[in-house]
Design an enzyme around this catalytic site. Structure first.
Site, PDB file in Angstrom:
ATOM      1  CG  ASP A 146       5.062  -7.488   8.332  1.00  0.00           C
ATOM      2  OD1 ASP A 146       5.302  -6.328   8.702  1.00  0.00           O
ATOM      3  OD2 ASP A 146       4.785  -7.797   7.162  1.00  0.00           O
ATOM      4  N   GLY A 200       6.405   1.872   0.377  1.00  0.00           N
ATOM      5  CA  GLY A 200       6.447   0.706  -0.522  1.00  0.00           C
ATOM      6  C   GLY A 200       5.906   0.976  -1.921  1.00  0.00           C
ATOM      7  CB  CYS A 203       2.668   0.980   0.217  1.00  0.00           C
ATOM      8  SG  CYS A 203       2.096   1.869   1.632  1.00  0.00           S
ATOM      9  CB  THR A 205      -0.201   3.414   4.064  1.00  0.00           C
ATOM     10  OG1 THR A 205      -0.434   2.008   4.134  1.00  0.00           O
ATOM     11  CG2 THR A 205      -0.377   4.018   5.445  1.00  0.00           C
ATOM     12  CG  ASP A 236       9.635  -3.336   4.887  1.00  0.00           C
ATOM     13  OD1 ASP A 236       9.753  -3.559   3.667  1.00  0.00           O
ATOM     14  OD2 ASP A 236       8.639  -3.672   5.556  1.00  0.00           O
ATOM     15  N   GLY A 238      10.493   1.074  -0.405  1.00  0.00           N
ATOM     16  CA  GLY A 238      10.942   2.295  -1.064  1.00  0.00           C
ATOM     17  C   GLY A 238      12.292   2.195  -1.752  1.00  0.00           C
ATOM     18  CB  SER A 287      -3.345  -4.330   3.210  1.00  0.00           C
ATOM     19  OG  SER A 287      -2.663  -3.162   2.860  1.00  0.00           O
ATOM     20  CE1 TYR A 302     -11.421  -3.735  10.428  1.00  0.00           C
ATOM     21  CE2 TYR A 302     -13.246  -5.283  10.219  1.00  0.00           C
ATOM     22  CZ  TYR A 302     -11.907  -5.036  10.423  1.00  0.00           C
ATOM     23  OH  TYR A 302     -11.045  -6.076  10.589  1.00  0.00           O
ATOM     24  CB  SER A 305      -7.677  -1.910  -0.476  1.00  0.00           C
ATOM     25  OG  SER A 305      -6.614  -1.509  -1.278  1.00  0.00           O
ATOM     26  CB  SER A 331      30.043   0.312  -7.782  1.00  0.00           C
ATOM     27  OG  SER A 331      30.612   1.378  -8.464  1.00  0.00           O
TER      28      SER A 331
END
Ligand code: 5GP
Length: 370
Positions: A146, A200, A203, A205, A236, A238, A287, A302, A305, A331
């Site tokens: 990952d 996510g 997340c 990003t 993966d 959401g 992260s 550098y 988050s 269902s």
């Protein structure tokens, strides 16, 4: 003057040629609903949520409910794995347990082993630890490689090396969101490609970088690429409710991975905080500042988050969440006429919508605790 004009034309031409815009619509789970279809299924108890997979590289067979708890500190725990295994679901165990902790866990819980993956990034330390875990726990046969950005040559090289080192282990690798990288990962040794950049619940990003891809379209496109090569995909991030899980499977996901859905449960790690008589548990991205302080002694200069920290109302035992997910999926299957998860894509027609839920009374259900 002629020279200046020519240079101007060239400069504009270069800009116009180098930037591209994809105009076709890309979708998230919230943009669609599943169209109901006539079927012969009488009741949701006729739906079987187990699926058997045969993996392209490891040649292993696995049968179970293809739901995976994310390899995050808070939810990817051994406690979670023991409970999820009872429902036939998988936990990608986070990478911060020691080899000794792994050894003890595998020895004491032989029934859970087929339902866990050992996670690793691509650093030398991670690779060495992964080898040590797999050597110490022969019953653990699935690996989750990952990284936040699965688009580097270096990552492809890592997948290739792990495949050579562990030829008979099932490897899930990611994350990517496009067909060409899905194919690349499968050709270099991945059995399952993890799909999702930016969707996510914790997340950031997309906010920090502007990079991402609407998750349902990413799943549909990557699944198509993977299936052409005998590989699988894991959607993966959401997934916020059982309906999103149904849409992911309908779009071609073979597995789904969730973090936030399982946050705040009894089996999740972390202290319970009580405020105004209400119980909460902390949940954070891998992260986020919280995770980096915990594991890396802080955020390196550098980088910034790309995850956040939140408090989630206590949800009680995870079994309640799992049963709600499984019930919703069963269902969904009866509405679209699918007897199994595997049949879902064949029975799926997505309808594009501009509204999917009636929010007049908000989203909180007093009958559901928390
Ligand atoms: P969720 O089910 O909570 O919506 O999404 C879980 C997924 O979010 C994880 O499996 C992982 O791919 C992703 N994720 C976890 N932590 C972070 C983080 O700190 N930053 C980003 N960009 N993604 C994260």
């Amino acid at each position: 003057a002629a020279a200046v004009a020519a240079a101007g034309v060239t400069a504009c031409g270069t800009i116009a040629l180098s930037m591209r815009l994809e105009e076709d619509v890309k979708l998230d789970y919230k943009d669609v609903l599943l169209r109901p279809k006539r079927s012969t299924l009488k009741s949701r108890s006729e739906v079987d949520l187990n699926r058997t997979f045969k993996f392209r590289h490891s040649k292993r067979e696995w049968t179970g409910v293809p739901m995976v708890v994310a390899n995050m500190d808070t939810v990817g725990t051994f406690e979670m794995a023991n409970e999820m295994a009872r429902h036939g679901c998988i936990v990608a165990i986070h990478k911060h347990y020691t080899v000794d902790e792994w050894k003890a866990f595998a020895a004491e819980n032989p029934k859970t082993a087929p339902y866990v993956c050992a996670s690793a990034g691509t650093s030398k330390t991670d690779m060495a630890k992964l080898d040590a875990i797999l050597d110490a726990c022969p019953s653990v046969t699935t690996i989750c490689l990952d990284v936040a950005n699965g688009y580097s040559e270096f990552f492809i090289g890592a997948v290739k090396r792990v495949r050579e080192r562990w030829p008979n282990h099932t490897i899930m690798a990611g994350n990517v969101v496009t067909n060409e990288m899905t194919e690349e990962l499968i050709m270099h040794g991945a059995d399952i490609v993890k799909v999702g950049i930016g969707p996510g619940s914790v997340c950031t990003t997309r906010k920090q970088t502007g990079v991402g891809y609407p998750q349902l379209s990413a799943v549909i496109e990557c699944a198509d690429a993977a299936h052409g090569l005998g590989g699988f995909v894991c959607a993966d991030g959401g997934i916020t409710c059982p309906g999103d899980a149904a849409k992911a499977f309908g779009g071609g996901a073979d597995f789904i991975m969730m973090g936030g859905m399982f946050a705040g449960t009894e089996e999740a790690a972390g202290a319970t905080v009580v405020r105004d008589g209400k119980k909460y548990k902390q949940f954070y991205g891998m992260s986020s500042n919280t995770a980096m302080k915990k594991h890396a002694g802080g955020v390196a200069e550098y980088r910034s988050s790309e995850g956040k920290t939140v408090e989630v109302p206590h949800k009680g035992p995870v079994a309640g969440i799992v049963l709600d997910l499984l019930g919703g999926l069963r269902s969904a299957c009866t509405y679209i006429g699918a007897a199994t998860i595997k049949e879902m894509p064949r029975r799926t027609t997505f309808i594009r919508v501009s509204q999917q839920l009636n929010q007049i009374f908000g989203s909180h259900d007093l009958g559901k605790g928390g």
